[in-house]
Design a protein around this motif. Structure first.
Motif, PDB file in Angstrom:
ATOM      1  N   ILE A 166     -12.198  -0.270   5.217  1.00  0.00           N
ATOM      2  CA  ILE A 166     -12.341   0.712   6.292  1.00  0.00           C
ATOM      3  C   ILE A 166     -13.504   0.367   7.206  1.00  0.00           C
ATOM      4  O   ILE A 166     -13.548   0.822   8.338  1.00  0.00           O
ATOM      5  CB  ILE A 166     -12.448   2.156   5.752  1.00  0.00           C
ATOM      6  CG1 ILE A 166     -13.656   2.328   4.846  1.00  0.00           C
ATOM      7  CG2 ILE A 166     -11.188   2.558   5.026  1.00  0.00           C
ATOM      8  CD1 ILE A 166     -13.904   3.774   4.459  1.00  0.00           C
TER       9      ILE A 166
ATOM     10  N   LEU B 149      -7.840   6.104  -2.003  1.00  0.00           N
ATOM     11  CA  LEU B 149      -8.906   5.687  -1.086  1.00  0.00           C
ATOM     12  C   LEU B 149      -9.854   6.851  -0.785  1.00  0.00           C
ATOM     13  O   LEU B 149     -11.075   6.677  -0.749  1.00  0.00           O
ATOM     14  CB  LEU B 149      -8.316   5.132   0.220  1.00  0.00           C
ATOM     15  CG  LEU B 149      -9.313   4.727   1.296  1.00  0.00           C
ATOM     16  CD1 LEU B 149     -10.234   3.610   0.805  1.00  0.00           C
ATOM     17  CD2 LEU B 149      -8.579   4.296   2.559  1.00  0.00           C
TER      18      LEU B 149
ATOM     19  N   TYR C 231      -5.125   0.207  -8.425  1.00  0.00           N
ATOM     20  CA  TYR C 231      -5.876   0.102  -7.171  1.00  0.00           C
ATOM     21  C   TYR C 231      -7.210  -0.605  -7.416  1.00  0.00           C
ATOM     22  O   TYR C 231      -7.587  -1.529  -6.699  1.00  0.00           O
ATOM     23  CB  TYR C 231      -6.083   1.516  -6.620  1.00  0.00           C
ATOM     24  CG  TYR C 231      -6.753   1.617  -5.274  1.00  0.00           C
ATOM     25  CD1 TYR C 231      -6.011   1.896  -4.140  1.00  0.00           C
ATOM     26  CD2 TYR C 231      -8.129   1.479  -5.133  1.00  0.00           C
ATOM     27  CE1 TYR C 231      -6.613   2.033  -2.900  1.00  0.00           C
ATOM     28  CE2 TYR C 231      -8.748   1.608  -3.898  1.00  0.00           C
ATOM     29  CZ  TYR C 231      -7.985   1.880  -2.783  1.00  0.00           C
ATOM     30  OH  TYR C 231      -8.590   2.009  -1.562  1.00  0.00           O
TER      31      TYR C 231
ATOM     32  N   VAL D  39       1.572   5.621  -0.498  1.00  0.00           N
ATOM     33  CA  VAL D  39       0.973   6.900  -0.118  1.00  0.00           C
ATOM     34  C   VAL D  39      -0.073   7.309  -1.162  1.00  0.00           C
ATOM     35  O   VAL D  39      -1.131   7.841  -0.823  1.00  0.00           O
ATOM     36  CB  VAL D  39       2.062   7.995   0.025  1.00  0.00           C
ATOM     37  CG1 VAL D  39       1.444   9.359   0.226  1.00  0.00           C
ATOM     38  CG2 VAL D  39       3.008   7.658   1.151  1.00  0.00           C
TER      39      VAL D  39
ATOM     40  N   ASP E 203      -1.931   5.362  -2.778  1.00  0.00           N
ATOM     41  CA  ASP E 203      -3.132   4.557  -2.547  1.00  0.00           C
ATOM     42  C   ASP E 203      -4.018   5.189  -1.481  1.00  0.00           C
ATOM     43  O   ASP E 203      -5.238   5.055  -1.522  1.00  0.00           O
ATOM     44  CB  ASP E 203      -2.758   3.126  -2.151  1.00  0.00           C
ATOM     45  CG  ASP E 203      -2.121   2.360  -3.298  1.00  0.00           C
ATOM     46  OD1 ASP E 203      -2.499   2.612  -4.460  1.00  0.00           O
ATOM     47  OD2 ASP E 203      -1.257   1.511  -3.034  1.00  0.00           O
ATOM     48  N   THR E 204      -3.413   5.875  -0.534  1.00  0.00           N
ATOM     49  CA  THR E 204      -4.200   6.583   0.478  1.00  0.00           C
ATOM     50  C   THR E 204      -5.029   7.681  -0.179  1.00  0.00           C
ATOM     51  O   THR E 204      -6.217   7.840   0.127  1.00  0.00           O
ATOM     52  CB  THR E 204      -3.271   7.187   1.555  1.00  0.00           C
ATOM     53  OG1 THR E 204      -2.487   6.139   2.123  1.00  0.00           O
ATOM     54  CG2 THR E 204      -4.060   7.888   2.640  1.00  0.00           C
ATOM     55  N   THR E 205      -4.417   8.409  -1.095  1.00  0.00           N
ATOM     56  CA  THR E 205      -5.142   9.425  -1.849  1.00  0.00           C
ATOM     57  C   THR E 205      -6.249   8.783  -2.671  1.00  0.00           C
ATOM     58  O   THR E 205      -7.374   9.295  -2.729  1.00  0.00           O
ATOM     59  CB  THR E 205      -4.175  10.195  -2.769  1.00  0.00           C
ATOM     60  OG1 THR E 205      -3.117  10.734  -1.981  1.00  0.00           O
ATOM     61  CG2 THR E 205      -4.879  11.300  -3.517  1.00  0.00           C
TER      62      THR E 205
ATOM     63  N   PHE F  92       0.858  -1.182   0.000  1.00  0.00           N
ATOM     64  CA  PHE F  92       0.000   0.000   0.000  1.00  0.00           C
ATOM     65  C   PHE F  92       0.893   1.230   0.000  1.00  0.00           C
ATOM     66  O   PHE F  92       1.728   1.400   0.878  1.00  0.00           O
ATOM     67  CB  PHE F  92      -0.894  -0.034   1.245  1.00  0.00           C
ATOM     68  CG  PHE F  92      -2.116   0.812   1.152  1.00  0.00           C
ATOM     69  CD1 PHE F  92      -3.202   0.402   0.390  1.00  0.00           C
ATOM     70  CD2 PHE F  92      -2.207   2.012   1.834  1.00  0.00           C
ATOM     71  CE1 PHE F  92      -4.355   1.182   0.307  1.00  0.00           C
ATOM     72  CE2 PHE F  92      -3.347   2.792   1.756  1.00  0.00           C
ATOM     73  CZ  PHE F  92      -4.427   2.368   0.986  1.00  0.00           C
TER      74      PHE F  92
END
Length: 172
Positions: A124, A49, A108, A43, A45-47, A41
């Protein structure tokens, strides 16, 4: 003889001006593909998400199917709008960067779609019953084909990366 300010005078300058960004983006694409293959995962991928969850909210008024698909759909639509906008202006660096962003989001989505049967990815909600692709493919009777769907989206990601790196050849 008058010189054109926009044209580099040396072959090295011309090459760097034309292909320099591709040279910088190639390792980024390589890293994203490595992270995809390793199941890491990033950084970015956080965006993705955040964009994914916003897509559920955005598509909520359009019924269950679009609300459920909306997360993945928005991940592809948002960077796609940037690709189209930059293409219309023939702004090559913008097109290249937006295509890499689109490809990263496609990676993703590919991972998420291919996970529909296993539902092994952390969600989540911590509830496997809320897995978007599991719900969508199950409702359509296509759950056994989750790897095919994931593979198709992976193919699109690879095409986006390839196009991003070849844009100088295509647009010039």
């Amino acid at each position: 003889m008058s010189s054109n300010i926009t044209e580099p005078t040396k072959p090295t300058q011309f090459f760097l001006r034309r292909w320099g960004l591709s040279g910088l983006l190639a390792p980024v694409c390589g890293y994203l593909l490595w992270a995809y293959a390793a199941g890491t995962f990033t950084v970015l991928d956080t965006t993705a998400l955040i964009v994914h969850e916003a897509g559920h909210v955005f598509f909520a008024p359009f019924g269950w199917t679009l609300r459920t698909l909306g997360g993945s759909l928005f991940q592809l639509i948002l960077p796609g709008l940037f690709v189209v906008s930059f293409l219309r202006r023939l702004y090559r660096p913008g097109v290249q960067i937006a295509l890499v962003w689109w490809g990263q989001n496609a990676l993703y989505v590919s991972t998420y779609a291919a996970d529909a049967q296993e539902r092994a990815l952390p969600l989540i909600t911590n509830d496997p019953a809320t897995h978007d692709w599991w719900a969508l493919l199950r409702a359509a009777g296509l759950l056994p084909y989750d790897d095919v769907v994931g593979g198709l989206v992976l193919g699109l990601a690879l095409l986006a990366f390839g196009a991003a790196l070849l844009v100088p050849r295509i647009l010039l």
